[in-house]
Design a protein around this motif. Structure first.
Motif, PDB file in Angstrom:
ATOM      1  N   PRO A   8     -23.066   1.139  13.753  1.00 54.70           N
ATOM      2  CA  PRO A   8     -22.546   0.413  12.605  1.00 54.70           C
ATOM      3  C   PRO A   8     -21.089   0.793  12.367  1.00 54.70           C
ATOM      4  CG  PRO A   8     -24.513   1.708  12.039  1.00 54.70           C
ATOM      5  CD  PRO A   8     -24.149   2.021  13.432  1.00 54.70           C
ATOM      6  N   LYS A   9     -20.310  -0.134  11.815  1.00 55.38           N
ATOM      7  CA  LYS A   9     -18.901   0.140  11.537  1.00 55.38           C
ATOM      8  C   LYS A   9     -18.790   1.332  10.605  1.00 55.38           C
ATOM      9  CE  LYS A   9     -17.395  -4.482  12.263  1.00 55.38           C
ATOM     10  NZ  LYS A   9     -16.254  -5.000  12.779  1.00 55.38           N
ATOM     11  N   GLY A  10     -17.870   2.207  10.940  1.00 60.06           N
ATOM     12  CA  GLY A  10     -17.651   3.381  10.115  1.00 60.06           C
ATOM     13  C   GLY A  10     -18.622   4.512  10.397  1.00 60.06           C
ATOM     14  N   HIS A  11     -19.551   4.312  11.301  1.00 62.87           N
ATOM     15  CA  HIS A  11     -20.535   5.339  11.631  1.00 62.87           C
ATOM     16  C   HIS A  11     -19.960   6.192  12.753  1.00 62.87           C
ATOM     17  CE1 HIS A  11     -24.339   7.160  12.915  1.00 62.87           C
ATOM     18  NE2 HIS A  11     -24.795   6.836  11.713  1.00 62.87           N
ATOM     19  N   ALA A  12     -19.873   7.481  12.552  1.00 63.45           N
ATOM     20  CA  ALA A  12     -19.203   8.367  13.504  1.00 63.45           C
ATOM     21  C   ALA A  12     -19.994   8.580  14.786  1.00 63.45           C
ATOM     22  CB  ALA A  12     -18.913   9.715  12.845  1.00 63.45           C
ATOM     23  N   THR A  13     -21.313   8.619  14.700  1.00 55.32           N
ATOM     24  CA  THR A  13     -22.143   8.890  15.874  1.00 55.32           C
ATOM     25  C   THR A  13     -22.648   7.580  16.461  1.00 55.32           C
ATOM     26  OG1 THR A  13     -22.864  10.903  14.785  1.00 55.32           O
ATOM     27  CG2 THR A  13     -24.136  10.183  16.700  1.00 55.32           C
ATOM     28  N   PRO A  14     -22.364   7.314  17.761  1.00 57.79           N
ATOM     29  CA  PRO A  14     -22.869   6.085  18.354  1.00 57.79           C
ATOM     30  C   PRO A  14     -24.403   6.093  18.428  1.00 57.79           C
ATOM     31  CG  PRO A  14     -21.593   7.367  19.951  1.00 57.79           C
ATOM     32  CD  PRO A  14     -21.601   8.118  18.658  1.00 57.79           C
ATOM     33  N   VAL A  15     -24.972   4.918  18.314  1.00 60.71           N
ATOM     34  CA  VAL A  15     -26.417   4.739  18.397  1.00 60.71           C
ATOM     35  C   VAL A  15     -26.702   3.940  19.660  1.00 60.71           C
ATOM     36  CG1 VAL A  15     -28.430   3.736  17.265  1.00 60.71           C
ATOM     37  CG2 VAL A  15     -26.590   4.729  15.889  1.00 60.71           C
ATOM     38  N   ALA A  16     -27.678   4.368  20.447  1.00 57.89           N
ATOM     39  CA  ALA A  16     -28.010   3.667  21.692  1.00 57.89           C
ATOM     40  C   ALA A  16     -28.577   2.293  21.387  1.00 57.89           C
ATOM     41  CB  ALA A  16     -29.004   4.477  22.510  1.00 57.89           C
ATOM     42  N   ASP A  17     -28.053   1.290  22.040  1.00 54.70           N
ATOM     43  CA  ASP A  17     -28.553  -0.068  21.922  1.00 54.70           C
ATOM     44  C   ASP A  17     -29.716  -0.196  22.896  1.00 54.70           C
ATOM     45  OD1 ASP A  17     -29.013  -2.771  21.791  1.00 54.70           O
ATOM     46  OD2 ASP A  17     -26.917  -3.334  22.033  1.00 54.70           O
ATOM     47  N   THR A  18     -30.846  -0.702  22.441  1.00 53.69           N
ATOM     48  CA  THR A  18     -32.027  -0.767  23.296  1.00 53.69           C
ATOM     49  C   THR A  18     -32.038  -1.994  24.209  1.00 53.69           C
ATOM     50  OG1 THR A  18     -33.255  -1.875  21.543  1.00 53.69           O
ATOM     51  CG2 THR A  18     -33.447   0.541  21.689  1.00 53.69           C
ATOM     52  N   ARG A  19     -31.022  -2.849  24.117  1.00 55.64           N
ATOM     53  CA  ARG A  19     -30.954  -4.014  25.004  1.00 55.64           C
ATOM     54  C   ARG A  19     -30.366  -3.597  26.340  1.00 55.64           C
ATOM     55  NH1 ARG A  19     -27.229  -7.502  21.526  1.00 55.64           N
ATOM     56  NH2 ARG A  19     -26.507  -5.409  21.164  1.00 55.64           N
ATOM     57  N   PHE A  20     -30.908  -4.141  27.410  1.00 57.17           N
ATOM     58  CA  PHE A  20     -30.383  -3.884  28.747  1.00 57.17           C
ATOM     59  C   PHE A  20     -29.441  -5.014  29.115  1.00 57.17           C
ATOM     60  CE2 PHE A  20     -34.279  -1.421  28.868  1.00 57.17           C
ATOM     61  CZ  PHE A  20     -33.847  -0.254  29.481  1.00 57.17           C
ATOM     62  N   ALA A  21     -28.320  -4.654  29.669  1.00 54.38           N
ATOM     63  CA  ALA A  21     -27.375  -5.664  30.138  1.00 54.38           C
ATOM     64  C   ALA A  21     -27.866  -6.197  31.479  1.00 54.38           C
ATOM     65  CB  ALA A  21     -25.987  -5.063  30.285  1.00 54.38           C
ATOM     66  N   ARG A  22     -27.856  -7.499  31.618  1.00 59.01           N
ATOM     67  CA  ARG A  22     -28.266  -8.133  32.875  1.00 59.01           C
ATOM     68  C   ARG A  22     -27.177  -7.885  33.912  1.00 59.01           C
ATOM     69  NH1 ARG A  22     -31.205 -13.540  34.035  1.00 59.01           N
ATOM     70  NH2 ARG A  22     -32.657 -12.253  33.009  1.00 59.01           N
ATOM     71  N   PRO A  23     -27.554  -7.487  35.118  1.00 58.41           N
ATOM     72  CA  PRO A  23     -26.537  -7.271  36.159  1.00 58.41           C
ATOM     73  C   PRO A  23     -25.784  -8.570  36.454  1.00 58.41           C
ATOM     74  CG  PRO A  23     -28.629  -6.317  36.816  1.00 58.41           C
ATOM     75  CD  PRO A  23     -28.895  -7.136  35.576  1.00 58.41           C
ATOM     76  N   THR A  24     -24.543  -8.436  36.827  1.00 58.29           N
ATOM     77  CA  THR A  24     -23.751  -9.589  37.253  1.00 58.29           C
ATOM     78  C   THR A  24     -24.178  -9.968  38.668  1.00 58.29           C
ATOM     79  OG1 THR A  24     -22.017  -8.239  38.247  1.00 58.29           O
ATOM     80  CG2 THR A  24     -21.786  -8.772  35.888  1.00 58.29           C
ATOM     81  N   LEU A  25     -23.740 -11.129  39.123  1.00 59.55           N
ATOM     82  CA  LEU A  25     -24.062 -11.534  40.493  1.00 59.55           C
ATOM     83  C   LEU A  25     -23.448 -10.575  41.503  1.00 59.55           C
ATOM     84  CD1 LEU A  25     -23.802 -15.429  40.264  1.00 59.55           C
ATOM     85  CD2 LEU A  25     -25.824 -13.974  40.092  1.00 59.55           C
ATOM     86  N   LEU A  26     -22.273 -10.032  41.191  1.00 58.19           N
ATOM     87  CA  LEU A  26     -21.658  -9.039  42.074  1.00 58.19           C
ATOM     88  C   LEU A  26     -22.510  -7.766  42.122  1.00 58.19           C
ATOM     89  CD1 LEU A  26     -19.377  -8.096  43.895  1.00 58.19           C
ATOM     90  CD2 LEU A  26     -18.132  -7.383  41.839  1.00 58.19           C
ATOM     91  N   GLN A  27     -23.049  -7.352  40.985  1.00 55.89           N
ATOM     92  CA  GLN A  27     -23.918  -6.167  40.971  1.00 55.89           C
ATOM     93  C   GLN A  27     -25.210  -6.429  41.738  1.00 55.89           C
ATOM     94  OE1 GLN A  27     -23.891  -5.786  36.688  1.00 55.89           O
ATOM     95  NE2 GLN A  27     -22.637  -3.932  36.787  1.00 55.89           N
ATOM     96  N   TYR A  28     -25.800  -7.624  41.588  1.00 52.73           N
ATOM     97  CA  TYR A  28     -26.991  -7.966  42.379  1.00 52.73           C
ATOM     98  C   TYR A  28     -26.652  -7.942  43.866  1.00 52.73           C
ATOM     99  CZ  TYR A  28     -30.274  -9.402  38.698  1.00 52.73           C
ATOM    100  OH  TYR A  28     -31.145  -9.423  37.646  1.00 52.73           O
ATOM    101  N   SER A  29     -25.519  -8.511  44.224  1.00 51.24           N
ATOM    102  CA  SER A  29     -25.095  -8.535  45.614  1.00 51.24           C
ATOM    103  C   SER A  29     -24.996  -7.116  46.170  1.00 51.24           C
ATOM    104  CB  SER A  29     -23.746  -9.247  45.730  1.00 51.24           C
ATOM    105  OG  SER A  29     -23.274  -9.195  47.042  1.00 51.24           O
ATOM    106  N   THR A  30     -24.401  -6.235  45.401  1.00 45.39           N
ATOM    107  CA  THR A  30     -24.268  -4.836  45.816  1.00 45.39           C
ATOM    108  C   THR A  30     -25.632  -4.181  45.985  1.00 45.39           C
ATOM    109  OG1 THR A  30     -22.126  -4.689  44.717  1.00 45.39           O
ATOM    110  CG2 THR A  30     -23.245  -2.610  45.196  1.00 45.39           C
ATOM    111  N   MET A  31     -26.559  -4.449  45.053  1.00 44.83           N
ATOM    112  CA  MET A  31     -27.909  -3.878  45.150  1.00 44.83           C
ATOM    113  C   MET A  31     -28.624  -4.361  46.409  1.00 44.83           C
ATOM    114  SD  MET A  31     -29.586  -3.757  41.353  1.00 44.83           S
ATOM    115  CE  MET A  31     -28.938  -5.268  40.657  1.00 44.83           C
TER     116      MET A  31
END
Length: 172
Positions: A8-31
């Motif tokens: 949250p804005k103004g919050h000093a400690t980052p909080v882990a977001d539980t959403r996973f980022a989808r790999p890009t096509l370049l990342q899939y290609s590398t995998m």
């Protein structure tokens, strides 16, 4: 997969977001390349030169939807035993299929063509029940997406199951 950290804005400690980022096509290609043991440009070049693939004539089935080998004895042909197929379909209904003797050659072709697209979805799955003579891991990779020319789809799979997969997923 990447996990992003936000808070949250103004919050000093980052909080882990539980959403996973989808790999890009370049990342899939590398995998895909890494799973085939291709971890450098030299190995990619070796995969292309060592197994350039061979065009395999494909047509739409006369009775019902789906695709079939134009030469009906393709699967019995010794040179295609244990081969991998990279199948492509484009928005203008052109289809292309290339057979590779190695997973490295097929992965090089598929992953290189994958990064030429603007966007799309990739799915990977392990196949069960493959014939014993099939070399390498039993994987199937599919792509549905778009590029400047329109919509396209691809499949990388053992030659014995690739057209069934393409027929199920991409036939009109």
């Amino acid at each position: 997969m990447l996990i992003t950290e936000t808070g949250p804005k103004g919050h000093a400690t980052p909080v882990a977001d539980t959403r996973f980022a989808r790999p890009t096509l370049l990342q899939y290609s590398t995998m895909i390349l890494e799973q085939a043991g291709i971890e450098s440009l030299a190995k990619l070049s070796h995969a292309f030169l060592g197994d350039p693939g061979r065009d395999v004539p494909i047509s739409q089935r006369q009775a019902g939807g789906g695709y079939e080998f134009t030469e009906h004895d393709t699967l019995q042909n010794e040179r295609f035993r244990g081969a991998w197929l990279v199948f492509e379909k484009h928005s203008d209904d052109t289809i292309r299929a290339r057979a590779f003797q190695t997973l490295e050659g097929a992965s090089a072709e598929f992953s290189t063509r994958l990064v030429l697209h603007d966007k799309g979805d990739v799915s990977m799955r392990e196949l069960s029940g493959q014939p014993e003579q099939h070399r390498g891991r039993n994987i199937q990779i599919t792509f549905e997406g778009s590029d400047p020319g329109g919509v396209s789809a691809m499949v990388l799979a053992p030659i014995g199951v690739a057209l069934d997969t393409a027929s199920r997923l991409f036939s009109a």
